[in-house]
Write a protein that holds these residues in place. Structure first.
Motif, short mmCIF file in Angstrom:
data_model
loop_
_atom_site.label_atom_id
_atom_site.label_comp_id
_atom_site.label_asym_id
_atom_site.label_seq_id
_atom_site.Cartn_x
_atom_site.Cartn_y
_atom_site.Cartn_z
N ILE A 1 16.98 -1.91 6.48
CA ILE A 1 18.31 -2.38 5.84
C ILE A 1 18.53 -2.24 4.54
O ILE A 1 17.43 -2.67 3.69
N ASN A 2 19.59 -1.56 4.22
CA ASN A 2 19.61 -1.51 2.38
C ASN A 2 21.16 -2.00 2.39
O ASN A 2 22.11 -1.63 3.02
N LEU B 1 25.65 -11.93 20.89
CA LEU B 1 25.22 -11.17 19.85
C LEU B 1 23.75 -11.86 19.66
O LEU B 1 23.62 -12.97 19.70
N MET B 2 22.87 -10.76 19.34
CA MET B 2 21.57 -11.43 19.12
C MET B 2 21.33 -10.80 17.65
O MET B 2 21.44 -9.62 17.27
N LEU B 3 21.31 -11.68 16.73
CA LEU B 3 21.00 -11.71 15.31
C LEU B 3 19.86 -10.94 14.95
O LEU B 3 18.69 -11.14 15.36
N MET B 4 19.86 -9.76 14.14
CA MET B 4 18.72 -8.98 13.93
C MET B 4 18.27 -9.24 12.50
O MET B 4 17.20 -9.67 12.24
N ALA B 5 19.11 -9.40 11.71
CA ALA B 5 18.78 -9.50 10.01
C ALA B 5 20.08 -9.78 9.37
O ALA B 5 21.31 -9.51 9.61
N THR B 6 19.65 -10.31 8.39
CA THR B 6 20.83 -10.72 7.27
C THR B 6 20.68 -9.68 6.15
O THR B 6 19.55 -9.51 5.52
N SER B 7 21.55 -9.15 5.61
CA SER B 7 21.56 -8.09 4.43
C SER B 7 21.96 -8.97 3.21
O SER B 7 23.11 -9.38 3.33
N ASN B 8 21.33 -8.64 2.34
CA ASN B 8 21.52 -9.29 1.06
C ASN B 8 21.69 -8.34 -0.14
O ASN B 8 20.93 -7.52 -0.40
N GLU B 9 22.96 -8.33 -0.69
CA GLU B 9 23.14 -7.43 -1.80
C GLU B 9 22.11 -7.30 -2.89
O GLU B 9 22.00 -8.52 -3.49
N GLY B 10 21.31 -6.47 -3.15
CA GLY B 10 20.59 -6.45 -4.25
C GLY B 10 19.26 -6.98 -4.13
O GLY B 10 18.26 -7.13 -5.04
N ILE C 1 23.46 3.68 10.38
CA ILE C 1 24.44 3.20 10.64
C ILE C 1 25.10 2.47 9.24
O ILE C 1 24.31 1.62 8.72
N GLU C 2 26.30 2.81 9.10
CA GLU C 2 26.92 2.21 7.91
C GLU C 2 27.84 1.12 8.28
O GLU C 2 28.68 1.33 8.99
N CYS C 3 28.12 0.10 7.33
CA CYS C 3 28.69 -1.02 7.45
C CYS C 3 29.61 -1.20 6.10
O CYS C 3 28.82 -1.59 5.27
N ARG C 4 31.02 -1.36 6.05
CA ARG C 4 31.62 -1.38 4.90
C ARG C 4 32.50 -2.36 4.98
O ARG C 4 33.62 -2.46 6.01
N SER C 5 32.65 -3.18 3.89
CA SER C 5 33.81 -4.09 3.74
C SER C 5 34.96 -3.61 3.02
O SER C 5 34.62 -3.02 2.08
N LEU C 6 36.19 -3.41 3.48
CA LEU C 6 37.04 -2.49 2.85
C LEU C 6 38.09 -3.11 1.86
O LEU C 6 38.25 -2.54 1.16
N ASP C 7 38.13 -4.44 2.08
CA ASP C 7 39.05 -5.05 1.27
C ASP C 7 38.71 -6.20 0.72
O ASP C 7 39.33 -7.33 0.03
N PHE C 8 37.28 -6.53 0.60
CA PHE C 8 36.74 -7.53 -0.16
C PHE C 8 35.30 -7.38 -0.56
O PHE C 8 34.67 -6.22 0.24
N GLN C 9 34.65 -8.08 -1.29
CA GLN C 9 33.15 -7.80 -1.49
C GLN C 9 32.41 -8.61 -0.67
O GLN C 9 32.46 -9.87 -0.55
N LEU D 1 28.84 -2.15 0.85
CA LEU D 1 28.19 -1.15 1.93
C LEU D 1 26.84 -1.86 2.16
O LEU D 1 25.93 -2.05 1.17
N SER D 2 26.55 -1.95 3.49
CA SER D 2 25.25 -2.22 4.12
C SER D 2 25.00 -1.20 5.23
O SER D 2 25.69 -0.67 5.78
N THR D 3 23.67 -0.60 5.10
CA THR D 3 23.11 0.28 6.23
C THR D 3 22.06 -0.13 7.00
O THR D 3 20.91 -1.00 6.39
N LEU D 4 22.13 0.33 8.36
CA LEU D 4 20.97 -0.13 9.14
C LEU D 4 20.35 1.39 9.72
O LEU D 4 21.10 2.32 10.07
#
Lengths: 111, 117
Positions: B69-70, B44-53, B21-29, B76-79
């Motif tokens: 998670i990448n 909502l049940m928080l599964m994980a925090t995705s950190n760039e790099g 599953i892909e998650c993209r921020s379209l107009d911001f980083q 872009l973050s993917t699960l």
């Protein structure tokens, strides 16, 4: 661990009625957000309250932040079927780097 | 407000297969994104925090080897749900925060409905 308790969990009312949803915590939050989520969609931010005692109005919705910044309420006047959805409060914690979500209130407004 | 997209919006897969599953921020980083799981009429049940790099931070009880998670870029973050089973069927939502001086707001994707048969 910071916890947010919402009440009621479920609410079913007739169109035109008023309602209040409560969000309570034993912890202080730097800010509190309210979101609304429709079935099959992601939550959408309604409002952020930051200052203790703050009151914000969004058309028929009135949001209040408690003086001690531990609780909040959402009041809807003359509810309409379009208000149906899941309402979530969330405490924003900039130090922890994440939000803590309440259990949610499922609101159904019958025409 | 900020816009976050998710793809796919729904997916059906067979037990034992993997789904991304892909998650993209379209107009911001977004250096940080969050992944949630939601059951019907629940919060909502928080599964994980995705950190760039860097490596993702998983919540207690979430299997990191099952939910990969990448966060390879600032938008872009993917699960990836590996070896999916019917109990993994759920609504998965991502979000990216907008951090103010005192506020911490989340902008959510539209969600992905996963059904494992």
């Amino acid at each position: 661990t910071q916890l947010l308790e919402q009440s009621p969990q479920f609410l079913s009312i007739q169109e035109g009625e008023n309602l209040t949803v409560y969000c309570n915590s034993s912890s202080v939050f730097s800010s509190l957000q309210w979101y609304r989520q429709e079935p099959g969609e992601g939550p959408v931010l309604l409002v952020t309250v930051v200052t203790g005692g703050e009151v914000k109005k969004l058309k028929r919705l009135t949001f209040q932040f408690g003086d001690a910044r531990k609780d909040s309420s959402l009041h809807i006047t003359a509810a309409q079927p379009g208000d149906t959805g899941l309402y979530l409060c969330a405490g924003g914690d900039t130090n922890a780097g994440k939000s803590t979500f309440g259990d949610g209130t499922t609101l159904t407004v019958k025409p | 407000g900020a816009v976050v997209s998710q793809h796919p919006s729904w997916v059906i897969c067979k037990s034992g297969t993997s789904v991304k599953i892909e998650c993209r921020s379209l107009d911001f980083q977004a250096t940080t994104m969050f992944w949630y799981r939601q059951f019907p009429k629940q919060s909502l049940m928080l599964m994980a925090t995705s950190n760039e790099g860097s490596k993702a931070t998983y919540e207690q009880g979430v299997e990191k080897d099952k939910f990969l998670i990448n966060h390879a870029s600032l938008t872009l973050s993917t699960l990836t749900v590996t070896s999916a089973h019917p109990e993994d069927s759920s609504f998965y939502i991502c979000s990216a925060p907008e951090i103010g001086t005192f506020s911490y707001e989340q902008y959510f994707g539209p969600g992905t409905r996963l059904t494992v048969t």
